[in-house]
Write an enzyme that holds these catalytic residues in place. Structure first.
Site, mmCIF file in Angstrom:
data_model
loop_
_atom_site.group_PDB
_atom_site.id
_atom_site.type_symbol
_atom_site.label_atom_id
_atom_site.label_comp_id
_atom_site.label_asym_id
_atom_site.label_seq_id
_atom_site.Cartn_x
_atom_site.Cartn_y
_atom_site.Cartn_z
ATOM 1 N N ASP A 202 7.770 11.376 11.306
ATOM 2 C CA ASP A 202 6.681 10.452 10.991
ATOM 3 C C ASP A 202 5.943 11.006 9.776
ATOM 4 O O ASP A 202 5.359 12.086 9.843
ATOM 5 C CB ASP A 202 5.738 10.336 12.191
ATOM 6 C CG ASP A 202 4.604 9.355 11.971
ATOM 7 O OD1 ASP A 202 4.382 8.909 10.820
ATOM 8 O OD2 ASP A 202 3.920 9.039 12.957
ATOM 9 N N SER B 226 4.719 0.583 -6.822
ATOM 10 C CA SER B 226 4.512 -0.850 -6.655
ATOM 11 C C SER B 226 3.756 -1.381 -7.866
ATOM 12 O O SER B 226 3.047 -0.634 -8.546
ATOM 13 C CB SER B 226 3.683 -1.095 -5.390
ATOM 14 O OG SER B 226 3.224 -2.425 -5.316
ATOM 15 N N TYR C 169 -3.842 -0.189 -0.070
ATOM 16 C CA TYR C 169 -2.473 0.036 -0.532
ATOM 17 C C TYR C 169 -2.451 0.286 -2.044
ATOM 18 O O TYR C 169 -1.820 1.228 -2.518
ATOM 19 C CB TYR C 169 -1.607 -1.173 -0.180
ATOM 20 C CG TYR C 169 -0.175 -1.038 -0.600
ATOM 21 C CD1 TYR C 169 0.696 -0.197 0.088
ATOM 22 C CD2 TYR C 169 0.329 -1.755 -1.681
ATOM 23 C CE1 TYR C 169 2.018 -0.068 -0.296
ATOM 24 C CE2 TYR C 169 1.656 -1.638 -2.065
ATOM 25 C CZ TYR C 169 2.495 -0.792 -1.369
ATOM 26 O OH TYR C 169 3.804 -0.673 -1.755
ATOM 27 N N LYS D 126 -1.097 3.612 -4.301
ATOM 28 C CA LYS D 126 -0.052 3.515 -5.333
ATOM 29 C C LYS D 126 -0.575 3.969 -6.688
ATOM 30 O O LYS D 126 0.160 4.560 -7.481
ATOM 31 C CB LYS D 126 0.525 2.098 -5.395
ATOM 32 C CG LYS D 126 1.289 1.732 -4.135
ATOM 33 C CD LYS D 126 2.382 2.755 -3.846
ATOM 34 C CE LYS D 126 3.089 2.533 -2.548
ATOM 35 N NZ LYS D 126 4.141 3.518 -2.284
ATOM 36 N N ASN E 290 10.597 6.862 -0.823
ATOM 37 C CA ASN E 290 10.630 5.409 -0.735
ATOM 38 C C ASN E 290 9.936 4.899 0.530
ATOM 39 O O ASN E 290 10.090 3.763 0.898
ATOM 40 C CB ASN E 290 12.101 4.949 -0.747
ATOM 41 C CG ASN E 290 12.238 3.465 -0.907
ATOM 42 O OD1 ASN E 290 11.591 2.870 -1.748
ATOM 43 N ND2 ASN E 290 13.068 2.866 -0.075
ATOM 44 N N HIS E 291 9.215 5.750 1.192
ATOM 45 C CA HIS E 291 8.554 5.344 2.431
ATOM 46 C C HIS E 291 7.135 4.863 2.125
ATOM 47 O O HIS E 291 6.638 5.060 1.022
ATOM 48 C CB HIS E 291 8.518 6.507 3.423
ATOM 49 C CG HIS E 291 7.797 7.715 2.896
ATOM 50 N ND1 HIS E 291 8.392 8.607 2.021
ATOM 51 C CD2 HIS E 291 6.541 8.166 3.099
ATOM 52 C CE1 HIS E 291 7.525 9.564 1.733
ATOM 53 N NE2 HIS E 291 6.387 9.314 2.360
#
Length: 164
Positions: free
Chosen positions: A46, A126, A139, A143, A73-74
């Protein structure tokens, strides 16, 4: 991540998959082997547990003797209005651990192996890391942090490589 695993498998790659769902890891492993992967192993983990990142890298090194590529890439993608959503420290810490700190710590632990193998780091970010978006404040902030860190690290590594 799953799609990338299959694309790499088709090139006969040896893969270490890392995620928290063992059922899904087993399924992706099986399909990657069917797609042509030379070898596929997985580590149940995790990414919110930043303290475990060294163990993840150590396990990958033990499985294959080194690290040629680190693919980050998580992520956790909390959406919705920040002011209307959960703002307690546990929730925020989990998102930042997954989306930022685990990326950095995995890199810290893998970097000596990557340098030894003349390897590469691939980071998935992103568009929200470049352009803020309504409903995506948390989010987007993670990023932006990832972009800032990895673009800066790239400059350091290039300077180190050129002897500066």
């Amino acid at each position: 991540g799953e799609s990338l695993a299959y694309k790499l498998a088709a090139k006969r790659a040896r893969l270490v998959l890392v995620a928290r769902s063992e059922d899904r890891l087993r399924r992706v492993k099986e399909r990657a082997l069917e797609a042509g992967a030379a070898q596929v192993e997985y580590i149940l983990y995790d990414f919110a547990d930043v303290a475990g990142t060294k163990e993840v890298v150590d396990k990958a090194v033990a499985l294959f003797g080194g690290v040629d590529y680190l693919v980050l890439n998580h992520g956790a993608m909390p959406g919705g209005l920040f002011l209307a959503g959960p703002q307690h420290s546990g929730f925020l810490e989990r998102i930042f651990n997954i989306n930022i700190l685990s990326f950095i710590q995995l890199t810290v632990h893998a970097l000596p192996h990557l340098e030894q193998a003349n390897g590469h780091i691939f980071v998935t970010s992103s568009i929200f890391g470049f352009s803020p978006c309504f409903y995506m404040a948390l989010y987007s902030s993670t990023k932006h942090a990832i972009n800032g860190f990895f673009y800066s690290l790239q400059q350091e590594l290039l300077a180190k490589q050129s002897g500066n």
